[in-house]
Write a protein that holds these residues in place. Structure first.
Motif, PDB file in Angstrom:
ATOM      1  N   ALA A  73       0.823  -1.206   0.000  1.00 13.70           N
ATOM      2  CA  ALA A  73       0.000   0.000   0.000  1.00 13.70           C
ATOM      3  C   ALA A  73       0.862   1.264   0.000  1.00 13.70           C
ATOM      4  O   ALA A  73       0.420   2.326  -0.436  1.00 13.70           O
ATOM      5  CB  ALA A  73      -0.935   0.000   1.212  1.00 13.70           C
ATOM      6  N   MET A  74       2.096   1.140   0.455  1.00 12.70           N
ATOM      7  CA  MET A  74       3.017   2.274   0.500  1.00 12.70           C
ATOM      8  C   MET A  74       3.918   2.340  -0.731  1.00 12.70           C
ATOM      9  O   MET A  74       4.587   3.344  -0.944  1.00 12.70           O
ATOM     10  CB  MET A  74       3.923   2.145   1.742  1.00 12.70           C
ATOM     11  CG  MET A  74       3.191   2.164   3.050  1.00 12.70           C
ATOM     12  SD  MET A  74       4.264   1.680   4.438  1.00 12.70           S
ATOM     13  CE  MET A  74       5.704   2.690   4.196  1.00 12.70           C
ATOM     14  N   VAL A 114       9.943  -5.823  -1.287  1.00 13.84           N
ATOM     15  CA  VAL A 114       9.192  -4.562  -1.212  1.00 13.84           C
ATOM     16  C   VAL A 114       9.785  -3.665  -0.129  1.00 13.84           C
ATOM     17  O   VAL A 114       9.926  -2.451  -0.321  1.00 13.84           O
ATOM     18  CB  VAL A 114       7.684  -4.818  -0.983  1.00 13.84           C
ATOM     19  CG1 VAL A 114       6.938  -3.509  -0.767  1.00 13.84           C
ATOM     20  CG2 VAL A 114       7.080  -5.576  -2.171  1.00 13.84           C
ATOM     21  N   PHE A 115      10.174  -4.259   0.994  1.00 18.54           N
ATOM     22  CA  PHE A 115      10.812  -3.460   2.049  1.00 18.54           C
ATOM     23  C   PHE A 115      12.101  -2.817   1.535  1.00 18.54           C
ATOM     24  O   PHE A 115      12.355  -1.636   1.781  1.00 18.54           O
ATOM     25  CB  PHE A 115      11.108  -4.307   3.284  1.00 18.54           C
ATOM     26  CG  PHE A 115      11.930  -3.569   4.298  1.00 18.54           C
ATOM     27  CD1 PHE A 115      11.357  -2.576   5.074  1.00 18.54           C
ATOM     28  CD2 PHE A 115      13.278  -3.834   4.454  1.00 18.54           C
ATOM     29  CE1 PHE A 115      12.111  -1.864   6.003  1.00 18.54           C
ATOM     30  CE2 PHE A 115      14.042  -3.133   5.367  1.00 18.54           C
ATOM     31  CZ  PHE A 115      13.458  -2.145   6.148  1.00 18.54           C
ATOM     32  N   THR A 116      12.898  -3.567   0.813  1.00 20.36           N
ATOM     33  CA  THR A 116      14.154  -3.037   0.269  1.00 20.36           C
ATOM     34  C   THR A 116      13.868  -1.851  -0.653  1.00 20.36           C
ATOM     35  O   THR A 116      14.571  -0.838  -0.609  1.00 20.36           O
ATOM     36  CB  THR A 116      14.926  -4.147  -0.476  1.00 20.36           C
ATOM     37  OG1 THR A 116      15.219  -5.187   0.463  1.00 20.36           O
ATOM     38  CG2 THR A 116      16.208  -3.622  -1.080  1.00 20.36           C
ATOM     39  N   LEU A 117      12.832  -1.970  -1.459  1.00 17.67           N
ATOM     40  CA  LEU A 117      12.423  -0.873  -2.337  1.00 17.67           C
ATOM     41  C   LEU A 117      12.017   0.352  -1.505  1.00 17.67           C
ATOM     42  O   LEU A 117      12.438   1.476  -1.777  1.00 17.67           O
ATOM     43  CB  LEU A 117      11.260  -1.325  -3.225  1.00 17.67           C
ATOM     44  CG  LEU A 117      10.585  -0.245  -4.051  1.00 17.67           C
ATOM     45  CD1 LEU A 117      11.475   0.131  -5.231  1.00 17.67           C
ATOM     46  CD2 LEU A 117       9.236  -0.718  -4.539  1.00 17.67           C
ATOM     47  N   LEU A 118      11.191   0.131  -0.484  1.00 16.18           N
ATOM     48  CA  LEU A 118      10.707   1.241   0.339  1.00 16.18           C
ATOM     49  C   LEU A 118      11.818   1.882   1.160  1.00 16.18           C
ATOM     50  O   LEU A 118      11.770   3.087   1.437  1.00 16.18           O
ATOM     51  CB  LEU A 118       9.589   0.763   1.264  1.00 16.18           C
ATOM     52  CG  LEU A 118       8.285   0.359   0.568  1.00 16.18           C
ATOM     53  CD1 LEU A 118       7.331  -0.283   1.568  1.00 16.18           C
ATOM     54  CD2 LEU A 118       7.644   1.546  -0.129  1.00 16.18           C
ATOM     55  N   ALA A 119      12.800   1.102   1.549  1.00 22.07           N
ATOM     56  CA  ALA A 119      13.907   1.627   2.354  1.00 22.07           C
ATOM     57  C   ALA A 119      14.711   2.667   1.585  1.00 22.07           C
ATOM     58  O   ALA A 119      15.402   3.492   2.187  1.00 22.07           O
ATOM     59  CB  ALA A 119      14.807   0.492   2.827  1.00 22.07           C
ATOM     60  N   ARG A 120      14.603   2.646   0.251  1.00 14.68           N
ATOM     61  CA  ARG A 120      15.321   3.620  -0.585  1.00 14.68           C
ATOM     62  C   ARG A 120      14.445   4.812  -0.949  1.00 14.68           C
ATOM     63  O   ARG A 120      14.870   5.677  -1.704  1.00 14.68           O
ATOM     64  CB  ARG A 120      15.821   2.948  -1.850  1.00 14.68           C
ATOM     65  CG  ARG A 120      16.909   1.917  -1.579  1.00 14.68           C
ATOM     66  CD  ARG A 120      17.389   1.331  -2.849  1.00 14.68           C
ATOM     67  NE  ARG A 120      16.317   0.466  -3.363  1.00 14.68           N
ATOM     68  CZ  ARG A 120      16.501  -0.613  -4.091  1.00 14.68           C
ATOM     69  NH1 ARG A 120      17.709  -0.956  -4.432  1.00 14.68           N
ATOM     70  NH2 ARG A 120      15.500  -1.339  -4.495  1.00 14.68           N
ATOM     71  N   GLN A 121      13.241   4.850  -0.420  1.00 15.56           N
ATOM     72  CA  GLN A 121      12.298   5.934  -0.737  1.00 15.56           C
ATOM     73  C   GLN A 121      12.535   7.115   0.204  1.00 15.56           C
ATOM     74  O   GLN A 121      13.497   7.161   0.957  1.00 15.56           O
ATOM     75  CB  GLN A 121      10.857   5.435  -0.600  1.00 15.56           C
ATOM     76  CG  GLN A 121      10.500   4.279  -1.500  1.00 15.56           C
ATOM     77  CD  GLN A 121      10.578   4.641  -2.967  1.00 15.56           C
ATOM     78  OE1 GLN A 121      10.111   5.690  -3.386  1.00 15.56           O
ATOM     79  NE2 GLN A 121      11.187   3.772  -3.756  1.00 15.56           N
ATOM     80  N   ASP A 122      11.604   7.991   0.172  1.00  7.81           N
ATOM     81  CA  ASP A 122      11.566   9.146   1.062  1.00  7.81           C
ATOM     82  C   ASP A 122      11.825   8.672   2.499  1.00  7.81           C
ATOM     83  O   ASP A 122      11.321   7.622   2.895  1.00  7.81           O
ATOM     84  CB  ASP A 122      10.169   9.775   0.917  1.00  7.81           C
ATOM     85  CG  ASP A 122       9.894  10.835   1.944  1.00  7.81           C
ATOM     86  OD1 ASP A 122       9.291  10.488   2.984  1.00  7.81           O
ATOM     87  OD2 ASP A 122      10.287  11.987   1.699  1.00  7.81           O
TER      88      ASP A 122
END
Length: 177
Positions: A73-74, A114-122
């Protein structure tokens, strides 16, 4: 005819070893006695957890399915690979243990991606993702400590796995930022 449960079979094996085999060992057979003690301890552990094995997997499956859903969702757009397909495919968990474990492994794999992807986000998105993963990790650690309490490796673990699973089943569905 009554078919004995797995727990009853293990208890019968343990009883036979403890009451017949171990006393028959030579008094100076230190290594054999030590090995018999390890077998008895392993049987004690198996008897402690066998009745909870399926529920353990169900709770873990639910935790990781909810976590993956919250992380997706994020996630921005199409960068999530096949994670949504895995989430959709795990909507109904199988009743057999092997199928349940296979689905949970897929959920964990895609949760990591997905966590790895999000960890590189804002930074705010990354922080929220870390908080969600941390909550599930704490629950998993509680399960694992209870699961292995009789092995002697985690010290001073009083909680039995059935109790932890009962509590976690009541308090499931934590993720959702």
């Amino acid at each position: 005819m009554v078919v004995p449960s797995v727990s009853q079979q293990l208890a019968a094996i343990r009883h036979t070893l403890a009451k017949t085999v171990v006393p028959a060992l030579d008094a100076d057979a230190d290594f054999a006695r030590e090995q018999a003690g390890l077998v008895l301890a392993s049987l004690d552990w198996a008897m402690d957890v066998v009745e909870s094995e399926h529920r353990y997997e169900v709770v873990e499956h639910t935790d990781y399915r909810d976590l993956l859903s919250s992380l997706l969702a994020m996630a921005p757009g199409d960068d999530v690979g096949d994670a949504q397909a895995v989430l959709d495919a795990t909507a109904e968990s199988p009743h057999d243990l092997a199928g349940l474990r296979e689905q949970t492994r897929a959920l964990k794999r895609d949760t990591d991606a997905v966590f790895t992807l999000l960890a590189r986000q804002d930074p705010a998105v990354a922080l929220t993702a870390r908080q969600l993963v941390s909550r599930v990790a704490v629950r998993q650690t509680e399960r694992e400590l209870a699961w292995t309490r009789m092995t002697g490796f985690p010290r001073n673990v009083a909680a039995d796995v059935a109790g932890v699973l009962r509590e976690q089943s009541r308090g499931a569905r934590e993720p959702a930022a």
